[in-house]
Design a protein around this motif. Structure first.
Motif, PDB file in Angstrom:
ATOM      1  N   LEU A 101     -52.133  55.432  83.632  1.00 42.27           N
ATOM      2  CA  LEU A 101     -52.780  54.184  84.013  1.00 42.27           C
ATOM      3  C   LEU A 101     -53.024  54.233  85.517  1.00 42.27           C
ATOM      4  O   LEU A 101     -52.121  54.541  86.282  1.00 42.27           O
ATOM      5  N   ALA A 103     -54.186  51.994  88.821  1.00 42.35           N
ATOM      6  CA  ALA A 103     -54.332  50.601  89.221  1.00 42.35           C
ATOM      7  C   ALA A 103     -54.726  50.532  90.681  1.00 42.35           C
ATOM      8  O   ALA A 103     -54.257  51.309  91.508  1.00 42.35           O
ATOM      9  N   LYS A 143     -52.263  64.056  98.514  1.00 46.70           N
ATOM     10  CA  LYS A 143     -52.434  62.714  97.946  1.00 46.70           C
ATOM     11  C   LYS A 143     -53.897  62.341  97.734  1.00 46.70           C
ATOM     12  O   LYS A 143     -54.216  61.221  97.364  1.00 46.70           O
ATOM     13  N   GLU A 162     -56.469  52.988  98.307  1.00 45.44           N
ATOM     14  CA  GLU A 162     -55.305  53.510  97.611  1.00 45.44           C
ATOM     15  C   GLU A 162     -55.429  53.248  96.127  1.00 45.44           C
ATOM     16  O   GLU A 162     -55.989  52.239  95.709  1.00 45.44           O
ATOM     17  N   ILE A 164     -52.965  53.579  92.476  1.00 43.36           N
ATOM     18  CA  ILE A 164     -51.625  53.859  91.982  1.00 43.36           C
ATOM     19  C   ILE A 164     -51.716  54.434  90.587  1.00 43.36           C
ATOM     20  O   ILE A 164     -52.487  53.950  89.761  1.00 43.36           O
ATOM     21  N   LEU A 166     -49.639  55.420  87.094  1.00 42.65           N
ATOM     22  CA  LEU A 166     -48.437  55.118  86.337  1.00 42.65           C
ATOM     23  C   LEU A 166     -48.552  55.866  85.022  1.00 42.65           C
ATOM     24  O   LEU A 166     -49.512  55.684  84.270  1.00 42.65           O
ATOM     25  N   MET A 174     -40.611  57.396  84.274  1.00 40.56           N
ATOM     26  CA  MET A 174     -41.802  56.698  84.699  1.00 40.56           C
ATOM     27  C   MET A 174     -42.397  57.448  85.885  1.00 40.56           C
ATOM     28  O   MET A 174     -41.802  57.503  86.953  1.00 40.56           O
ATOM     29  N   ASN A 176     -44.873  57.698  88.820  1.00 41.16           N
ATOM     30  CA  ASN A 176     -45.748  56.808  89.595  1.00 41.16           C
ATOM     31  C   ASN A 176     -45.835  57.241  91.030  1.00 41.16           C
ATOM     32  O   ASN A 176     -44.895  57.765  91.596  1.00 41.16           O
ATOM     33  N   ASP A 177     -47.021  57.056  91.583  1.00 40.84           N
ATOM     34  CA  ASP A 177     -47.221  57.419  92.984  1.00 40.84           C
ATOM     35  C   ASP A 177     -48.528  56.806  93.489  1.00 40.84           C
ATOM     36  O   ASP A 177     -49.358  56.384  92.696  1.00 40.84           O
ATOM     37  N   ILE A 178     -48.668  56.800  94.822  1.00 44.47           N
ATOM     38  CA  ILE A 178     -49.900  56.294  95.432  1.00 44.47           C
ATOM     39  C   ILE A 178     -50.772  57.468  95.851  1.00 44.47           C
ATOM     40  O   ILE A 178     -50.270  58.457  96.381  1.00 44.47           O
ATOM     41  N   GLU A 206     -45.902  67.776  90.341  1.00 41.27           N
ATOM     42  CA  GLU A 206     -44.844  66.964  90.925  1.00 41.27           C
ATOM     43  C   GLU A 206     -44.768  65.602  90.230  1.00 41.27           C
ATOM     44  O   GLU A 206     -43.701  65.135  89.854  1.00 41.27           O
TER      45      GLU A 206
END
Lengths: 406, 416, 247
Positions: A101, A103, A143, A162, A164, A166, A174, A176-178, A206
């Motif tokens: 996902l 976001a 990134k 940015e 995000i 998920l 879980m 998740n990262d930016i 990663e």
């Protein structure tokens, strides 16, 4: 009398008529060359856009991956495999996939994560050239991500924003990262437009905790003169336990649409040839029959029929030769120009995609040996055929009839 | 002197040449009809098929819905809109529909997909591709909780007629809502992506689920009798709907060109390549005609010289050749019509089945393609072809005619 | 169900009405047994799948049926990840990115924290009295225990995917033992097993619940309670998105 000398003299004497006939034939040749190059260009462009945007020419997967894409169904030992493939003359790009996902702000959307290695991917596809904004992934920018066109719009996201992610990593945690949006793609096919989320494979590993293995290896022949089937067999021999598929079986619909377009092109081309044949036939028939009286007089003066046939053929070939030169110079000139510049349709349509392949609004011609030589061969062949009947007629005509012919 | 009679006699002096020229003009007609006919037929088909997939030829929807659809972007006053649409000439029908994304679940599995909510009382298979490809079962009742699913989804979720399907979607307030439906029918379009992820639901039950009133919907899909008039009908729809209460929600009225831009792009690409082919072939045929006429003028230099010496004005000679080319044009057109009519009617009625060349999945840009190649021509296309071929012949005659008019009497006598 | 477990209201929290008076009456008793207006709990979740086995330590709070907050305590990597259910919305707070994401309907069928529960399991209200016709299908001795078996048949219009649900409770204590979910062809789809009776929140309750998907019997998710406090003072504002971040 030497026919070789007589033929050009005859042609020059009635230069207006010769010029009209030759120009008509030459023009027909120009049209054939132009048409052939444009059609060739179109076929090549569609095949290229089918393979060069995403699919590549061949793909390698673990056996059940295509039926049930799963984070855990991987090709293991990919480093050794890549080395062998490279040694076998195949450029290869390893890829990792997962759903997640994405976001941004208040919007979110399901995406397909695509982890790639830019330097390897560039050897197989040209997606890095199809950005509408920003730039492609860079090895140093862990990134940085690049998004499909519609995805960027539905996330309401711009360059530098940015986003995000998920998802669920391979260990069930879980993920998740930016990430930062570095580029937004042009239309490259519906799947990628709607859900394509490109990132470095190192970042993918990663995030999703996939330490080894890849989901897909996309490949391209380094030397495209080898048949795809032969390359496929070689790859299969290297990667025995995996599944190798060519782009036609990976994208059967597109392959069929292209085959159909191929057939249509051949039909169009043969129709053009028929039309050209008619022009030449008409021109030759006229130029011989108009002079039937002249041939009659020649016969009366004791020229034998065989010599008349030779003369007519020599004249025809001479005209075909000049027409070919004209066709080659003008036709190839125009076709080469269209190869460089293309015909721009962008006022009629913007870059679009259909059935998953991207279409460029510029139509380039492709000048090949075939697109130049086939028309010329056809020109000569048609000229030969066209003069058979009038030549025989002129050869056997009685001088008296010939004089009254007009 | 009767120029027409003279011209007619002139062109028959060289029967073979005239015949060949007429054949090549006729062939030109034949090619133009084939190319345009395939175009007219397949574009119309594609446009109508893509309109039948839910959005219609013209879509009336909330502002910005096309760019980023969301359940809270809906239109109201649907009944008023539909009533005023009825008065617009060219509009065949209109349908209020709700379009949305959701999850579809059975006890076995759940899959993501989209739904199209329709009013079973007004919808028929005519303008609805899914109903058209219904394989099993029937359309649901207006107030039932029926659902029509694709074959692919039925397989994945192990659904059969009468089985339960729970769908979860987002209502107009952004709340997640679930509702049950029972399978009343199964369709199969042959397109995996559609059959695996698309369902039809009754609009009344979806209105309750997502919180729309009886007069609200995602969109009104407008079907046009003849898609060629999309632009005109679009203009009158815009004009007509501008009169509706301005206090209602802001709407956007778009044609299939905007809502199905992939199809539009594909068509214009194909059309432009078709145009180029036709122009090239037209040039080729013009070259043939020019060649014929020029030759016939050149070989008659002496004759023209004599005629001029006998007092015929240069412009009369000019017109003579022009009339000759007109005669040739008519001959060619006549031959073309003879040649093309049976071909056209055969392809129009029967067609060539290309399914062997295409395999099982006939789509381009997500729109189904008829695997049978057929021809269809609009009357104005026929007129345009005939006129273009006629004009081509006439234009090709200009230079030879000008040349004939310029024949100097003395010189041509010398040419004797 | 899962939510019910967190709320310590269990399966039957809201089950009041039933077709059979007696079944309804018993269910109401069970309901009373588990009812709490608010709760605070600590529990572990062990997930075993073909690809991984992991154990999470979690802390949860609830208020009524509408608000639930669950936070991961360990493993370290996921520490602080929180799920907030408020009404029908589900939010996830991600400390690593310091962002809160609202899950859309398309994510609802996704796995909740890698377990065999979907996000939807968490959000769905257990409106059993609305969704099911309840009947007692067996009462007596089974495997040496006195039990009552309830059969819950979904009502015609209920938005449930199941074809039938069977619930077995101990006749004496009315504690749940097993709950089996069937598909429409009445084949087993998943099973929940309750075990390890101990005192929790002042009463004896099963501390462990294990969910087993029937098509993958070697996989499971098991939740075990370490601590449960009922009827503690909790404000509505505790369950806000802001709190999600700051806790």
């Amino acid at each position: 009398m030497k026919i070789i000398l007589l033929a050009p003299r005859n042609l020059i004497r009635s230069w207006q008529r010769s010029l009209v006939t030759t120009l008509a034939m030459g023009f027909a040749g120009v049209i054939m060359i132009l048409f052939g190059s444009l059609m060739d260009g179109m076929l090549q462009a569609s095949e290229r856009s089918a393979t060069m945007m995403n699919t590549g020419e061949l793909q390698l997967h673990a056996k059940s991956y295509l039926d049930d894409p799963d984070l855990y169904t991987v090709i293991t030992n990919e480093a050794a495999l890549l080395e062998k493939l490279s040694a076998a003359g195949v450029s290869a790009s390893p890829r990792l996939f997962s759903f997640a996902l994405a976001a941004a702000g208040t919007s979110s959307a399901g995406v397909q994560l695509r982890g790639i290695t830019p330097s390897l991917e560039a050897q197989v596809t040209e997606i890095h050239k199809h950005l509408s904004q920003g730039h492609w992934l860079e090895e140093a920018d862990a990134k940085g991500v690049v998004l499909g066109r519609k995805l960027a719009r539905s996330l309401n996201i711009n360059l530098g924003d940015e986003v995000i992610l998920l998802g669920q990593s391979s260990d069930g945690a879980m993920a998740n990262d930016i990430f930062q949006v570095r580029g937004i793609l042009k239309a490259v096919g519906d799947n990628i437009d709607r859900a394509g989320f490109f990132m470095l494979s190192t970042s993918f590993r990663e995030l999703m905790v996939v330490n080894e293995g890849v989901h897909e290896i996309a490949m391209k022949r380094k030397d495209s003169s080898e048949t795809l089937a032969a390359t496929q067999q070689r790859v299969q021999d290297i990667a025995v336990s995996y599944e190798v598929k060519d782009w036609r079986s990976l994208m059967p619909v597109i392959a069929r649409v292209l085959e159909l377009a191929d057939a249509q092109t051949m039909i169009m081309l043969s129709i053009t040839y028929v039309a050209v044949g008619m022009v030449i036939l008409n021109a030759m028939l006229m130029s011989v029959f108009e002079r039937i009286r002249e041939f009659g007089i020649m016969k009366a003066l004791g020229v034998n029929p065989w010599q008349i046939v030779q003369l007519i053929f020599a004249e025809a070939m001479l005209q075909a030769f000049v027409a070919s030169l004209f066709a080659l110079v003008v036709g190839a000139g125009l076709a080469l120009r269209l190869q460089e510049r293309g015909i721009d349709f962008s006022n009629m349509l913007s870059a679009t995609s259909f059935a998953g392949i991207a279409l460029e609004p510029i139509w380039y011609a492709r000048v090949s040996f075939n697109s130049l030589v086939l028309p010329i061969v056809f020109l000569f062949l048609m000229t030969l055929l066209a003069v058979i009947y009038p030549a025989i007629k002129a050869a056997v005509i009685k001088p008296v009839d010939a004089i009254h012919h007009y | 002197m009767n120029l027409v009679g003279l011209a007619w006699r002139n062109i028959w002096r060289r029967k073979r040449r005239t015949a060949i020229t007429a054949v090549s003009i006729g062939f030109g007609v034949f090619l133009a009809v084939t190319f345009s006919g395939v175009g007219d037929y397949s574009y119309t088909n594609m446009i109508n098929a893509s309109a039948d997939m839910g959005l219609g030829h013209i879509t009336i929807e909330a502002l910005d819905y096309n760019q980023s659809p969301a359940p809270d972007k809906n239109i109201d006053q649907v009944a008023t809109i539909q009533q005023s649409l009825q008065r617009i000439p060219g509009v065949e029908n209109s349908y209020a529909r709700i379009l949305g994304q959701g999850m579809f679940a059975s006890a076995h599995k759940s899959v993501g997909g989209a739904f199209l909510a329709i009013d079973p009382n007004s919808e028929t298979s005519k303008h609805n591709l899914f109903l058209c490809s219904l394989e099993e079962g029937a359309l649901f009742d207006a107030n039932s909780r029926g659902v029509i699913v694709g074959r692919g989804m039925a397989k994945k979720l192990k659904l059969r007629l009468g089985k339960k399907l729970v769908y979860t979607t987002t209502d107009k307030n952004g709340e997640i809502v679930s509702e049950i439906a029972r399978v009343s029918g199964i369709f199969s379009t042959g397109v995996k992506a559609v059959d695996g992820a698309f369902v039809l639901l009754p609009i009344n039950s979806v209105r309750r689920t997502v919180g729309y009133s009886k007069n609200e919907a995602s969109l009104v899909a407008v079907m046009i009798k003849d898609q060629r008039y999309t632009t005109q009908v679009l203009a009158s729809v815009r004009q007509q709907l501008a009169q509706i209460d301005p206090s209602s929600k802001q709407i956007e009225i778009l044609s299939w060109r905007e809502t199905q831009s992939e199809v539009a792009g594909l068509i214009s690409l194909d059309r432009s390549s078709n145009y180029i082919s036709q122009v090239l072939i037209g040039l080729l045929i013009a070259a043939g005609i020019l060649n014929t006429l020029l030759m016939s003028v050149l070989e008659r230099t002496r004759e023209f010289g004599v005629m001029m010496a006998l007092g015929m004005a240069p412009h009369t000679l000019f017109f003579l050749v022009i009339i000759e080319s007109v005669c040739l044009a008519f001959l060619g057109l006549g031959f073309g019509v003879l040649l093309t009519t049976p071909w056209y009617f055969y392809l129009n009625r029967v067609g060539i089945d290309m399914s062997g060349a295409m395999g099982g999945d006939y789509t381009a840009g997500g729109v189904l393609i008829d695997p049978v190649l057929k021809l269809y021509l609009y009357p104005e296309t026929i007129a345009a072809i005939l006129f273009a071929v006629f004009l081509l012949t006439l234009l090709s005659g200009l230079y030879p005619a000008w040349k004939a008019g310029r024949t100097p009497p003395v010189e041509s006598l010398k040419a004797m | 169900m899962l939510k019910g477990f967190f709320l310590s209201q269990f399966v039957l929290a809201d089950e009041i009405a039933g077709t059979t008076q007696r079944a309804s009456a018993i269910l109401r008793q069970i309901d009373d047994l588990w009812r709490g207006n608010s709760s605070h709990s600590q529990f572990s979740m062990k997930i075993k799948t073909a690809h991984y086995t992991r154990t999470l330590a979690l802390e949860g709070w609830s208020l009524g049926t509408q608000k639930t907050l669950v936070r991961i305590l360990s493993p370290k990597k996921e520490q602080g990840v929180s799920s907030l259910k408020s009404g029908k919305h589900l939010y996830t707070y991600l400390p690593r990115t310091d962002r809160t994401i609202r899950l859309t309907s398309s994510m609802m069928m996704g796995s909740w924290m890698g377990s065999h529960f979907t996000n939807d399991d968490l959000v769905q209200e257990s409106r059993r009295e609305e969704d099911y016709d309840i009947d007692i299908s067996f009462e007596g001795e089974r495997d040496g225990q006195g039990i009552i078996e309830f059969t819950l048949m979904p009502k015609e219009d209920a938005a449930v995917v199941w074809g039938k649900v069977q619930l077995v409770v101990l006749a004496e204590s009315l504690l749940p033992v097993k709950e089996v979910y069937y598909d429409e062809d009445l084949k087993q789809a998943r099973t929940m097993l309750f075990s390890e009776l101990k005192i929790l929140g002042g009463k004896i309750r099963p501390a462990t619940m294990r969910v087993v998907p029937s098509d993958k019997p070697e996989e499971y998710t098991e939740i075990t309670y370490q601590l449960l406090e009922l009827d503690i003072p909790l404000a509505d504002s505790f369950f806000s998105i802001n709190q999600l971040k700051h806790r």
